[in-house]
Write a protein that holds these residues in place. Structure first.
Motif, short mmCIF file in Angstrom:
data_model
loop_
_atom_site.label_atom_id
_atom_site.label_comp_id
_atom_site.label_asym_id
_atom_site.label_seq_id
_atom_site.Cartn_x
_atom_site.Cartn_y
_atom_site.Cartn_z
N ALA A 227 -2.99 13.77 -5.24
CA ALA A 227 -1.90 14.41 -5.98
C ALA A 227 -1.96 14.13 -7.47
CB ALA A 227 -0.55 13.93 -5.43
N GLU A 228 -2.44 12.94 -7.85
CA GLU A 228 -2.26 12.55 -9.24
C GLU A 228 -3.53 12.11 -9.96
OE1 GLU A 228 1.11 9.97 -9.85
OE2 GLU A 228 2.22 10.90 -8.21
N SER A 229 -4.68 12.09 -9.27
CA SER A 229 -5.91 11.74 -9.98
C SER A 229 -6.97 12.83 -9.90
CB SER A 229 -6.51 10.44 -9.43
OG SER A 229 -5.71 9.34 -9.75
N LEU A 230 -6.86 13.69 -8.90
CA LEU A 230 -7.87 14.75 -8.76
C LEU A 230 -7.27 16.13 -9.01
CD1 LEU A 230 -9.81 13.36 -5.64
CD2 LEU A 230 -10.32 13.02 -8.06
N GLU B 274 2.65 8.04 1.32
CA GLU B 274 1.32 7.43 1.17
C GLU B 274 0.91 6.67 2.42
OE1 GLU B 274 -1.86 7.18 -0.01
OE2 GLU B 274 -1.02 7.14 -2.04
N ILE C 144 -4.96 2.55 1.80
CA ILE C 144 -5.83 3.32 0.89
C ILE C 144 -5.00 4.41 0.23
CG2 ILE C 144 -7.91 4.71 0.70
CD1 ILE C 144 -8.84 3.53 3.36
N PRO C 145 -4.96 4.44 -1.11
CA PRO C 145 -4.03 5.38 -1.78
C PRO C 145 -4.58 6.80 -1.89
CG PRO C 145 -5.08 3.94 -3.39
CD PRO C 145 -5.59 3.50 -2.04
N LYS D 1 -1.94 9.56 -3.20
CA LYS D 1 -1.71 9.55 -4.64
C LYS D 1 -2.93 10.08 -5.40
CE LYS D 1 1.17 7.16 -6.96
NZ LYS D 1 2.02 6.01 -7.12
N ILE D 2 -4.11 9.71 -4.94
CA ILE D 2 -5.31 10.16 -5.63
C ILE D 2 -5.44 11.68 -5.56
CG2 ILE D 2 -7.83 10.13 -5.46
CD1 ILE D 2 -7.57 7.10 -4.97
#
Lengths: 428, 428
Positions: free
Chosen positions: A143-146, A129, A136-137, A140-141
């Motif tokens: 990989a795991e939010s979008l 990250e 600013i993540p 992660k965003i």
């Protein structure tokens, strides 16, 4: 209580930040996350060097072996930067079943795929990250939010030094070299600023982001790269008259099965969210087919912001210790669903600034050169009529970059064209 | 191949969005995430209703029992909204060992803690990314990217309807009622707009965010709430002269052991990143002790953006199926490290707009009222001198809200004060 022992490789700016966070917030992290983090050993060059953080000298070592061979250390955080010896050390740690957390963008951009494969083979994790956009993540965003989205576009201000320089040039009308010298004096730019001002740093970062977003490794040699050294106050001033702000953007687009990735100075509309990103702040603007436009904004560098990403990755690694997640590069696999192509003849609108003799017929000749190569003109501004040498500014409609190059090469030959001052892509 | 069967409770806007995403991107999700999502059953009121998405009628049901008692369904997504019967259904699903994913902000704000406890007890998950700010992954970022930080402040534009109205009022000089009527006509505001324009929607959302950030349940009755119905074009115009933009902000602050949470129209500096958030976009601005300032910007509503958050939660739930993560509310526990207090006398700068008779001495009398209650004045603007009734605008330094109320009550009694027009907090 679960105590997790961590080894640090390097103890510069970011390492010190991560150390301070664990020291100051370790108890809150324990209360909320259930893990007790302990920095057990730190690899440094000189154990006796005076440091700007108080640290028990007994955990400092100048021998990598004391970390890689310590069975109590389960996570290693790498802060060395550059490819070697960082790569060599990371490989050894992964082979010794240690999860690796790193802020090293060059290492991940060039060797991320093979390091991830090695991590997977050894049942440990690889987290990075901190390698892109500091605190600013965005990793992660993606990989795991979008995960439910097809990502079509990334536009990022992911180099703080160049954004600082361009903001200062824009707001104070100063020259590149003047602002660079000031930034170096203030410590915002390195003594050798090449990696920042020539766009290498942004190139490594967009390689990482686009590879993740498109599930296809985007090697750095597939990325068009241009720095900010040729930008002048005149370009910025004429751009502003046309409603544009200048930024060094890292851009990645995927349309159908074609990917294009590039880093270059770019004009964007003044009311674009990225135009509000000033000084050393970073921001990443993403377009997903479901989520629409999304932007993440924050500190892209600094000991504590980047340390925040490092410690967050360490905590995530603790939670996932039996089941680390890996980024899928399914578009690189044999028989993959899509045949992905790279597009090296990308398309953009362009701002073109010329100095010409103010004579009848010169505009017609230049327009002819654009037309010959299929480049159509959206607007023209002619300044200071009546003088000998006058600025002439064009904004084109969408045009292929190679066609633009050909048109510009013809334009440079037109008799009354004194100088091709600059060509800057425009994104909206 | 792992196929995961999902039950939907409700099939309105967001449910339809999630359905479309799974239909259109399901194969990509399978390739990158290794899970095959299947919408197995959808609870609707009327099976025969005409829908704007093609769906196999055999998966529609009007009996909740067919979902809660289906052993093949491991995840239930709730789209009903409101507390009952949603709460009742969610409780039944959790008790039947089904992980629940929800977009229901009121349910989570009011009953999140007990529902999480029930989920934990049953070894299943409770996910609610979609309940705040639509497609913006602020829940995940708080829980899994900023864990190393002490969060000191949240400022959010988390209601799209009011931001649309305030943007239109600001940019077109129109009245609240005029723009509201237009927004209702265009479907941007509900026929009964109370929940949005009176700040209830934002209150539920900031309750969720602040509870997570501070690891302490922030009940909605602890939140100061004020809507936007009293904002006029005059307030906006005078605010702009002073360098401010108006937004409905949801604000949560923690200083030492004291928390304050409030929702109200707020003036912010025109160059604040939140001032660039226009129309129905949402943004959440966070301050962490390590990461510094960070802002997340995107679509706060809509079928596909909110559906993106739902499907992301479903995928996360699949990965964590043996090890769901729960938010820690350690500051609510017996003997917790900190004794957290709620502060209901919050402090702010204030914009105060009066209409007064233009007579000598009126300013001195008003200044006396402020002074009496310890409110000091930062700036004064007096307009249209010489008319009978003239506007008089103050901006105060930091003042307690209760002191302000007392000062204003005294000011209203001053003979030459014709009207106290508005009082609006200022944040920087």
């Amino acid at each position: 209580m679960e105590e997790v022992k961590i080894g640090f490789l390097g103890f510069g700016n970011v390492g010190t930040g991560a150390y301070k966070i664990i020291r100051d917030n370790g108890n809150d992290i324990f209360l909320s996350e259930g893990v007790r983090l302990k920095v057990a050993k730190i690899l440094v060059r000189d154990i006796n060097k005076k440091r700007n953080v108080e640290v028990d000298n007994s955990i400092l070592t100048d021998k990598f072996e004391e970390i890689v061979n310590d069975p109590g250390i389960s996570i290693v955080a790498e802060f060395m930067g550059g490819v070697e010896p960082a790569r060599d050390y990371v490989v050894s740690c992964l082979k010794n079943k240690k999860t690796v957390v790193t802020a090293n963008k060059e290492l991940i951009a060039k060797h991320g795929l093979e390091l991830q494969a090695l991590a997977k083979e050894n049942g440990v994790g690889l987290y990075y990250e901190a390698s892109v956009a500091g605190g600013i993540p965005v990793i992660k965003i993606l990989a795991e939010s979008l995960q439910a989205n097809k990502i079509g576009e990334i536009m990022g201000i992911i180099n703080g030094t160049t954004n600082y320089i361009l903001t200062k040039m824009s707001e104070e009308g100063r020259s590149f070299s003047d602002v660079l010298a000031e930034a170096q004096r203030l410590g915002y730019a390195e003594p050798d600023p090449t990696a920042d001002i020539e766009g290498y740093d942004a190139m490594y970062k967009i390689s990482i982001l686009s590879s993740m977003a498109f599930h296809k490794k985007v090697d750095v040699d597939k990325i068009y790269r241009e720095g900010i050294t040729q930008i002048t106050p005149e370009d910025i001033e004429y751009g502003r008259e046309l409603g544009f702000a200048i930024r060094l953007l890292a851009i990645a687009k995927k349309r159908n099965n074609t990917i294009e990735v590039r880093v270059h100075p770019t004009f964007i509309p003044l009311d674009h969210p990225l135009a509000a990103v000033r000084h050393s702040f970073n921001a990443v603007f993403l377009k997903g087919d479901a989520v629409g436009n999304i932007m993440l904004y924050g500190r892209g560098a600094g000991d504590l912001p980047t340390g925040s990403a490092i410690v967050s990755d360490i905590i995530t690694a603790c939670h996932q210790k039996d089941k680390h997640r890996y980024i899928s590069f399914y578009n690189d696999e044999e028989g993959s669903a899509e045949k992905i192509k790279f597009n090296d003849d990308w398309e953009s609108e362009f701002f073109v600034r010329l100095t010409v003799k103010d004579k009848p017929g010169v505009l017609a000749k230049i327009a002819g050169c654009f037309g010959k190569h299929g480049v159509s003109i959206a607007s023209v501004i002619q300044k200071d009529r009546g003088k000998d040498a006058v600025p002439l500014i064009f904004v084109t409609h969408l045009a292929k970059e190679l066609s633009m190059k050909k048109a510009i090469s013809d334009i440079a030959e037109v008799e009354d064209v004194l100088m091709v001052e600059n060509i800057i892509p425009v994104e909206r």
